[in-house]
Design a protein around this motif. Structure first.
Motif, PDB file in Angstrom:
ATOM      1  N   ALA A  28       0.839  -1.203   0.000  1.00 29.43           N
ATOM      2  CA  ALA A  28       0.000   0.000   0.000  1.00 29.43           C
ATOM      3  C   ALA A  28       0.872   1.250   0.000  1.00 29.43           C
ATOM      4  O   ALA A  28       0.567   2.243  -0.679  1.00 29.43           O
ATOM      5  N   ASP A  29       1.975   1.219   0.752  1.00 33.08           N
ATOM      6  CA  ASP A  29       2.910   2.347   0.751  1.00 33.08           C
ATOM      7  C   ASP A  29       3.450   2.593  -0.652  1.00 33.08           C
ATOM      8  O   ASP A  29       3.580   3.740  -1.098  1.00 33.08           O
ATOM      9  N   LEU A  30       3.774   1.495  -1.357  1.00 33.46           N
ATOM     10  CA  LEU A  30       4.298   1.604  -2.717  1.00 33.46           C
ATOM     11  C   LEU A  30       3.294   2.275  -3.644  1.00 33.46           C
ATOM     12  O   LEU A  30       3.644   3.167  -4.426  1.00 33.46           O
ATOM     13  N   ILE A  31       2.036   1.862  -3.564  1.00 33.58           N
ATOM     14  CA  ILE A  31       1.003   2.444  -4.427  1.00 33.58           C
ATOM     15  C   ILE A  31       0.840   3.931  -4.139  1.00 33.58           C
ATOM     16  O   ILE A  31       0.686   4.755  -5.057  1.00 33.58           O
ATOM     17  N   THR A  32       0.898   4.303  -2.867  1.00 32.04           N
ATOM     18  CA  THR A  32       0.780   5.714  -2.494  1.00 32.04           C
ATOM     19  C   THR A  32       1.911   6.533  -3.105  1.00 32.04           C
ATOM     20  O   THR A  32       1.691   7.623  -3.656  1.00 32.04           O
ATOM     21  N   VAL A  33       3.134   6.013  -3.007  1.00 38.85           N
ATOM     22  CA  VAL A  33       4.287   6.739  -3.552  1.00 38.85           C
ATOM     23  C   VAL A  33       4.197   6.829  -5.072  1.00 38.85           C
ATOM     24  O   VAL A  33       4.461   7.891  -5.653  1.00 38.85           O
ATOM     25  N   LEU A  34       3.816   5.731  -5.734  1.00 37.10           N
ATOM     26  CA  LEU A  34       3.671   5.766  -7.192  1.00 37.10           C
ATOM     27  C   LEU A  34       2.623   6.786  -7.615  1.00 37.10           C
ATOM     28  O   LEU A  34       2.811   7.521  -8.592  1.00 37.10           O
ATOM     29  N   GLY A  35       1.502   6.840  -6.880  1.00 37.01           N
ATOM     30  CA  GLY A  35       0.469   7.833  -7.182  1.00 37.01           C
ATOM     31  C   GLY A  35       1.006   9.250  -7.057  1.00 37.01           C
ATOM     32  O   GLY A  35       0.713  10.121  -7.887  1.00 37.01           O
ATOM     33  N   GLY A  36       1.810   9.489  -6.023  1.00 40.14           N
ATOM     34  CA  GLY A  36       2.397  10.813  -5.838  1.00 40.14           C
ATOM     35  C   GLY A  36       3.362  11.171  -6.949  1.00 40.14           C
ATOM     36  O   GLY A  36       3.385  12.313  -7.436  1.00 40.14           O
ATOM     37  N   LEU A  37       4.181  10.197  -7.374  1.00 41.27           N
ATOM     38  CA  LEU A  37       5.130  10.450  -8.456  1.00 41.27           C
ATOM     39  C   LEU A  37       4.407  10.756  -9.767  1.00 41.27           C
ATOM     40  O   LEU A  37       4.796  11.674 -10.503  1.00 41.27           O
TER      41      LEU A  37
END
Length: 202
Positions: free
Chosen positions: A155-164
């Motif tokens: 979930a952390d990964l998806i959040t960071v990808l969304g931000g990028l």
């Protein structure tokens, strides 16, 4: 690579060693280390498991792991408490994630995001050509990454990808551009390309 660095790498890509330590004394050592403090996120008391919002037991929250710090694997090894000697080959995408963490001095989630994006960049020709073997390689690599990280860090990964992605859209649209319109256009273009590719294959 020294023993300490090797242990820290194994701890970071924890899915593999966690599978082998699921019921052993080494796993209990790790649990006790993290549970010696209260969880800053769910407020689980010291010695108790973390809880989800619904009250179910869950893996240690990231905030608790960060607050507790890295378990003292080398110290345990010297004391004869850490007997785990099995070594596993780290998947290439995990190695790339570790390299990104070192290169940019960032956390696990951003290191994983860098690794995923670099994977797509490396395979962009095969992806653009619709090569099934390329899609299979990408799917397998990301699946292994998510299996190792578990639900919370995934979930952390998806959040960071969304931000990028949002940041890139803002840059591409410019100060006066419409980010939503640009995103809508990109999605529609991608969908049309996929549909056309499927139609050509029939």
């Amino acid at each position: 690579m020294g023993v300490e660095n090797e242990l820290q790498q194994n701890a970071t890509w924890g899915g593999e060693w966690r599978r082998h330590l699921r019921s052993g004394p080494e796993l209990q050592l790790v649990r006790s280390w993290y549970r010696r403090i209260e969880c800053p996120m769910c407020k689980a008391a010291a010695g108790r498991a973390c809880r989800t919002g619904n009250g179910h037991p869950t893996d240690h929250h990231r905030a608790r792991r960060d607050a507790a710090g890295m378990p003292p694997y080398e110290e345990w090894k010297q004391q004869g408490l850490w007997q785990q000697t099995r070594t596993s080959t780290m998947p290439a995408i995990l190695k790339e994630a570790e390299k990104a963490r070192t290169d940019y001095t960032v956390d696990v989630a951003l290191g994983d995001a860098v690794a995923v994006i670099r994977l797509f960049l490396a395979e962009q020709l095969g992806l653009a050509l619709g090569d099934n073997a390329t899609f299979d390689r990408v799917d397998d690599a990301i699946r292994r990454l998510l299996q190792v990280r578990g639900p919370e860090r995934s979930a952390d990964l998806i959040t960071v990808l969304g931000g990028l992605i949002t940041g890139l859209l803002a840059t591409a649209a410019g100060p006066d551009g419409n980010k939503e319109a640009l995103f809508d256009s990109l999605i529609r273009t991608h969908v049309n390309e996929v549909r056309n590719a499927i139609h050509r294959q029939r």
